[in-house]
Design a protein around this motif. Structure first.
Motif, PDB file in Angstrom:
ATOM      1  N   LYS A  33     -15.428   1.393  10.278  1.00 53.55           N
ATOM      2  CA  LYS A  33     -14.924   1.655   9.053  1.00 53.55           C
ATOM      3  C   LYS A  33     -15.338   2.777   8.459  1.00 53.55           C
ATOM      4  N   ASN A  34     -16.624   3.203   8.771  1.00 56.29           N
ATOM      5  CA  ASN A  34     -17.122   4.635   8.084  1.00 56.29           C
ATOM      6  C   ASN A  34     -16.395   5.866   8.786  1.00 56.29           C
ATOM      7  N   ARG A  35     -16.200   5.758  10.048  1.00 55.72           N
ATOM      8  CA  ARG A  35     -15.455   6.765  10.747  1.00 55.72           C
ATOM      9  C   ARG A  35     -13.963   6.821  10.463  1.00 55.72           C
ATOM     10  N   ILE A  36     -13.165   5.772  10.055  1.00 54.23           N
ATOM     11  CA  ILE A  36     -11.928   5.917   9.731  1.00 54.23           C
ATOM     12  C   ILE A  36     -11.983   6.476   8.156  1.00 54.23           C
ATOM     13  N   LEU A  37     -13.037   5.759   7.247  1.00 56.92           N
ATOM     14  CA  LEU A  37     -12.715   6.430   5.930  1.00 56.92           C
ATOM     15  C   LEU A  37     -13.178   7.805   5.941  1.00 56.92           C
ATOM     16  N   ALA A  38     -14.038   8.030   6.678  1.00 56.15           N
ATOM     17  CA  ALA A  38     -14.367   9.689   6.390  1.00 56.15           C
ATOM     18  C   ALA A  38     -13.399  10.479   7.115  1.00 56.15           C
ATOM     19  N   ARG A  39     -12.842  10.176   8.389  1.00 52.36           N
ATOM     20  CA  ARG A  39     -11.613  10.947   8.786  1.00 52.36           C
ATOM     21  C   ARG A  39     -10.541  10.959   8.163  1.00 52.36           C
ATOM     22  N   LEU A  40     -10.164   9.921   7.282  1.00 50.55           N
ATOM     23  CA  LEU A  40      -8.806   9.857   6.380  1.00 50.55           C
ATOM     24  C   LEU A  40      -9.101  10.480   5.224  1.00 50.55           C
ATOM     25  N   ASP A  41     -10.590  10.917   5.016  1.00 54.99           N
ATOM     26  CA  ASP A  41     -10.889  11.351   3.763  1.00 54.99           C
ATOM     27  C   ASP A  41     -10.729  10.208   2.571  1.00 54.99           C
ATOM     28  N   LEU A  42     -10.946   8.926   2.699  1.00 58.94           N
ATOM     29  CA  LEU A  42     -10.449   7.914   1.751  1.00 58.94           C
ATOM     30  C   LEU A  42     -12.088   7.561   1.213  1.00 58.94           C
ATOM     31  N   VAL A  88       0.900  -1.233  -0.063  1.00 54.73           N
ATOM     32  CA  VAL A  88       0.193   0.133  -0.040  1.00 54.73           C
ATOM     33  C   VAL A  88       0.806   1.478   0.047  1.00 54.73           C
ATOM     34  N   ALA A  89       1.997   1.391   0.898  1.00 57.33           N
ATOM     35  CA  ALA A  89       2.766   2.294   1.016  1.00 57.33           C
ATOM     36  C   ALA A  89       3.521   2.594  -0.205  1.00 57.33           C
ATOM     37  N   ALA A  90       3.638   1.522  -0.993  1.00 54.30           N
ATOM     38  CA  ALA A  90       4.636   1.695  -2.120  1.00 54.30           C
ATOM     39  C   ALA A  90       3.827   2.277  -3.520  1.00 54.30           C
ATOM     40  N   LYS A  91       2.666   2.264  -3.292  1.00 52.86           N
ATOM     41  CA  LYS A  91       1.870   3.099  -4.231  1.00 52.86           C
ATOM     42  C   LYS A  91       2.167   4.514  -4.515  1.00 52.86           C
ATOM     43  N   PRO A  92       1.923   4.903  -5.611  1.00 57.65           N
ATOM     44  CA  PRO A  92       2.340   6.793  -5.598  1.00 57.65           C
ATOM     45  C   PRO A  92       1.361   7.266  -4.741  1.00 57.65           C
ATOM     46  N   ALA A  93       1.970   8.540  -4.132  1.00 56.82           N
ATOM     47  CA  ALA A  93       1.133   9.283  -3.419  1.00 56.82           C
ATOM     48  C   ALA A  93       0.143   9.956  -4.141  1.00 56.82           C
ATOM     49  N   GLY A  94      -0.984  10.174  -3.542  1.00 51.21           N
ATOM     50  CA  GLY A  94      -2.190  10.580  -4.161  1.00 51.21           C
ATOM     51  C   GLY A  94      -3.449   9.730  -4.238  1.00 51.21           C
ATOM     52  N   ASP A  95      -3.994   9.700  -5.592  1.00 50.59           N
ATOM     53  CA  ASP A  95      -5.182   9.038  -5.583  1.00 50.59           C
ATOM     54  C   ASP A  95      -4.842   7.559  -5.641  1.00 50.59           C
ATOM     55  N   GLN A  96      -3.927   6.708  -6.044  1.00 47.78           N
ATOM     56  CA  GLN A  96      -3.638   5.417  -5.905  1.00 47.78           C
ATOM     57  C   GLN A  96      -3.268   4.956  -4.582  1.00 47.78           C
ATOM     58  N   ARG A  97      -2.613   5.801  -3.933  1.00 49.43           N
ATOM     59  CA  ARG A  97      -2.308   5.333  -2.537  1.00 49.43           C
ATOM     60  C   ARG A  97      -3.694   5.330  -1.673  1.00 49.43           C
ATOM     61  N   ARG A  98      -4.533   6.481  -1.777  1.00 45.68           N
ATOM     62  CA  ARG A  98      -5.662   6.575  -1.125  1.00 45.68           C
ATOM     63  C   ARG A  98      -6.523   5.295  -1.546  1.00 45.68           C
ATOM     64  N   ALA A  99      -6.696   4.910  -2.793  1.00 46.81           N
ATOM     65  CA  ALA A  99      -7.471   3.794  -3.103  1.00 46.81           C
ATOM     66  C   ALA A  99      -6.852   2.553  -2.404  1.00 46.81           C
ATOM     67  N   ALA A 100      -5.514   2.257  -2.568  1.00 43.96           N
ATOM     68  CA  ALA A 100      -5.177   1.161  -1.760  1.00 43.96           C
ATOM     69  C   ALA A 100      -5.465   1.254  -0.197  1.00 43.96           C
ATOM     70  N   MET A 101      -5.245   2.305   0.287  1.00 43.97           N
ATOM     71  CA  MET A 101      -5.552   2.411   1.695  1.00 43.97           C
ATOM     72  C   MET A 101      -6.968   2.303   1.962  1.00 43.97           C
ATOM     73  N   ARG A 102      -7.995   2.564   1.217  1.00 42.27           N
ATOM     74  CA  ARG A 102      -9.357   2.484   1.434  1.00 42.27           C
ATOM     75  C   ARG A 102      -9.556   1.129   1.199  1.00 42.27           C
ATOM     76  N   LEU A 103      -9.100   0.397   0.353  1.00 39.64           N
ATOM     77  CA  LEU A 103      -9.060  -1.196   0.194  1.00 39.64           C
ATOM     78  C   LEU A 103      -8.611  -1.825   1.598  1.00 39.64           C
TER      79      LEU A 103
END
Length: 193
Positions: free
Chosen positions: A184-193, A76-91
């Motif tokens: 899950k909802n709280r973490i995703l909202a707080r992290l803006d994922l 997850v951390a190896a994904k490019p910063a930005g949208d790709q990493r955010r999508a990986a973090m959401r998953l």
């Protein structure tokens, strides 16, 4: 007949894998050496060819659990910063707080699997756990593109939610589901994922 180094290494890996599965599902103290050697398909007598003690095996199994978890989070951390990493973090968050993770026989997350037991284990096991936790938090902070303090809070929320959901799943499935969804909802909202 003497084993080759390769065979000995394979046997040790079998024991570590079997022990890790048993420790993750039942804890350290509820698993005996004979049982774990049998689970690895080996005889009890070969145990001390690979490990100094059961505590040594526990520490190595704890290290293996963290190595695997660090590898998964590292992707997850190896994904490019930005949208790709955010999508990986959401998953990552969605999988971590899923019914599948909750219902698994053994928790694959070492923090969930071992947190309740580690304080009663040897100094070696405790040290391996602390080392793994610190490394995990550093990678999580990188994956979240935040500081370690925020990563610690997020990890505590993830581990706490999954642990609570697992603890009541057999008696109150609805409550268990609600815990997972709310966290899950709280973490995703707080992290803006």
């Amino acid at each position: 007949m003497r084993l080759t180094r390769e065979q000995a290494a394979e046997n040790k890996a079998k024991v570590l894998d079997a022990a890790l599965g048993l420790f993750q599902s039942r804890g350290f103290s509820d698993v005996g050496v004979s049982e774990l050697m049998n689970a690895a398909g080996l005889t009890h007598g070969g145990f001390y060819n690979h490990f100094e003690s059961k505590s040594d095996l526990e520490a190595q199994a704890c290290g293996l659990a963290f190595d695997r978890a660090l590898g998964a989070l590292g992707k997850v951390a190896a994904k490019p910063a930005g949208d790709q990493r955010r999508a990986a973090m959401r998953l990552y968050v969605e999988r971590y707080l899923s019914a599948r993770a909750r219902d698994a026989a053994g928790a694959s997350c070492p923090m969930v699997a071992f947190a309740a037991d580690v304080s009663r284990e040897s100094a070696d096991v405790q040290a391996r756990y602390a080392e793994g936790l610190r490394a995990y938090l550093a990678i999580l902070a990188d994956a979240l593109e935040t500081n370690e303090s925020a990563a610690r809070a997020t990890m505590a929320e993830l581990v706490g939610a999954l642990s609570l959901a697992r603890s009541v799943a057999s008696q109150d499935r609805a409550l268990s589901d609600e815990i997972l969804v709310a966290a899950k909802n709280r973490i995703l909202a707080r992290l803006d994922l």
